[in-house]
Design a protein around this motif. Sequence first.
Motif, PDB file in Angstrom:
ATOM      1  N   LYS A  17       0.816  -1.221   0.000  1.00 22.16           N
ATOM      2  CA  LYS A  17       0.000   0.000   0.000  1.00 22.16           C
ATOM      3  C   LYS A  17       0.851   1.272   0.000  1.00 22.16           C
ATOM      4  N   ARG A  18       2.148   1.114   0.226  1.00 19.16           N
ATOM      5  CA  ARG A  18       3.040   2.276   0.243  1.00 19.16           C
ATOM      6  C   ARG A  18       3.674   2.548  -1.122  1.00 19.16           C
ATOM      7  N   HIS A  19       3.425   1.679  -2.098  1.00 20.55           N
ATOM      8  CA  HIS A  19       4.136   1.782  -3.371  1.00 20.55           C
ATOM      9  C   HIS A  19       3.187   1.766  -4.557  1.00 20.55           C
ATOM     10  N   THR A  20       3.569   2.508  -5.573  1.00 25.04           N
ATOM     11  CA  THR A  20       2.813   2.487  -6.829  1.00 25.04           C
ATOM     12  C   THR A  20       3.540   1.673  -7.893  1.00 25.04           C
ATOM     13  N   THR A  21       4.819   1.435  -7.700  1.00 29.76           N
ATOM     14  CA  THR A  21       5.565   0.593  -8.646  1.00 29.76           C
ATOM     15  C   THR A  21       6.080  -0.650  -7.936  1.00 29.76           C
ATOM     16  N   GLY A  22       6.094  -1.755  -8.674  1.00 28.91           N
ATOM     17  CA  GLY A  22       6.528  -3.014  -8.096  1.00 28.91           C
ATOM     18  C   GLY A  22       7.993  -3.020  -7.719  1.00 28.91           C
ATOM     19  N   SER A  23       8.828  -2.399  -8.542  1.00 28.47           N
ATOM     20  CA  SER A  23      10.276  -2.440  -8.286  1.00 28.47           C
ATOM     21  C   SER A  23      10.635  -1.745  -6.974  1.00 28.47           C
ATOM     22  N   SER A  24       9.996  -0.603  -6.672  1.00 25.10           N
ATOM     23  CA  SER A  24      10.303   0.096  -5.416  1.00 25.10           C
ATOM     24  C   SER A  24       9.837  -0.731  -4.214  1.00 25.10           C
ATOM     25  N   MET A  25       8.721  -1.422  -4.371  1.00 23.81           N
ATOM     26  CA  MET A  25       8.212  -2.303  -3.312  1.00 23.81           C
ATOM     27  C   MET A  25       9.218  -3.424  -3.014  1.00 23.81           C
ATOM     28  N   ILE A  26       9.737  -4.043  -4.072  1.00 18.21           N
ATOM     29  CA  ILE A  26      10.698  -5.131  -3.905  1.00 18.21           C
ATOM     30  C   ILE A  26      12.017  -4.613  -3.338  1.00 18.21           C
ATOM     31  N   GLN A  27      12.456  -3.443  -3.791  1.00 16.79           N
ATOM     32  CA  GLN A  27      13.711  -2.874  -3.275  1.00 16.79           C
ATOM     33  C   GLN A  27      13.625  -2.639  -1.766  1.00 16.79           C
ATOM     34  N   GLU A  28      12.463  -2.180  -1.295  1.00 18.58           N
ATOM     35  CA  GLU A  28      12.319  -1.942   0.142  1.00 18.58           C
ATOM     36  C   GLU A  28      12.417  -3.254   0.917  1.00 18.58           C
ATOM     37  N   ILE A  29      11.812  -4.318   0.384  1.00 20.44           N
ATOM     38  CA  ILE A  29      11.900  -5.632   1.034  1.00 20.44           C
ATOM     39  C   ILE A  29      13.336  -6.143   1.017  1.00 20.44           C
ATOM     40  N   LYS A  30      14.017  -5.954  -0.102  1.00 20.14           N
ATOM     41  CA  LYS A  30      15.424  -6.374  -0.187  1.00 20.14           C
ATOM     42  C   LYS A  30      16.281  -5.662   0.857  1.00 20.14           C
ATOM     43  N   SER A  31      15.950  -4.398   1.133  1.00 20.79           N
ATOM     44  CA  SER A  31      16.748  -3.626   2.096  1.00 20.79           C
ATOM     45  C   SER A  31      16.654  -4.198   3.505  1.00 20.79           C
ATOM     46  N   LEU A  32      15.634  -5.046   3.766  1.00 19.12           N
ATOM     47  CA  LEU A  32      15.492  -5.697   5.062  1.00 19.12           C
ATOM     48  C   LEU A  32      16.402  -6.920   5.197  1.00 19.12           C
ATOM     49  N   GLY A  33      17.019  -7.325   4.079  1.00 16.13           N
ATOM     50  CA  GLY A  33      17.892  -8.497   4.097  1.00 16.13           C
ATOM     51  C   GLY A  33      17.280  -9.734   3.483  1.00 16.13           C
TER      52      GLY A  33
END
Length: 321
Positions: A17-33
Amino acid sequence: MYIDKQEYSFSTCWNIKRHTTGSSMIQEIKSLGFRRVELNYNVTADMLRTIEPMIERGEIGISSVHNTFPHVADPDYGTDSVLLGFDDEPRRKRAIELLLRSAEYAHRYGAQAVVVHPGEVPFEYNVDEELKKIYHDQGKDSPAYQDLWQYMLGKREADSAHYLKRIQESLEEVCEISEQRGYGVNYGIETRSRCYQMPTLHEAATLIDSLKGAPLGLWYDIGHGMMMDRMGLYDNVLEANALIHNIVGVHIHETVGLSDHWCPYVHSNDLSFFDSFLDIIEHSPVKVYELKSACTPEDIDASHELITNRITQRQAERFSE
């Protein structure tokens, strides 16, 4: 920088719900490790246009997809529906087609499993919502709760065999077509968060036994099981651990009261009860955190460290015996 979560996966329900693009959503998850994600049922075809190149480049792995995938706006095929149990044949066939479409995407992305909400015993209104309100306001032992619970349970038990048979027929068809097409994914029927929804753990065992040899197992949602246990539907710890060898995937989260998708140990401040599910997490082929947006990266990291350290400790204790 957060610790590498290795084979653990993370559901997009946390930040979609915080993202309009899929790539930014995935990048945020990746940043968690996390190196792997579960694409949930709210991921749209538009989002996939920026996620798919990341999958192709090997920037992220897909552990699982959550039916119905990609997102379908029609509530008939949403997460809270009769779905595979429809008596109306065109609607049941459509539900089957959409599940097979989810499996096709899972196969394309190299995922191991499709998470499936099989169906429910339909009620004229949301009796689960009313029960939870009474539970919070008056308590589980109140006459109001017990009266409504007995009504719900009576109707559920009277109608469940019919819908279970419809779901079984649908899953047989799905598994047969899936194997013919060579999808090579498991279908995990998920423990649910509303008391009239299917399957209970006993119903899941019945379905799995009836489709022996099919790529079908239990997708065990720990928090949902905790919630149903508290409401009185089944003995979650006992029945879930009895099905440990039938589990194809797990959703890791904890329920505080009847509020789910919190970080285990961290938000309940109970440092012992969640230990009951560590064997299941350890043995599950797919391990997915399914957390709400209120869980902070620090909470997630702390919870993961507690879980993995305790599993490692239990392994060491078994080895030394």
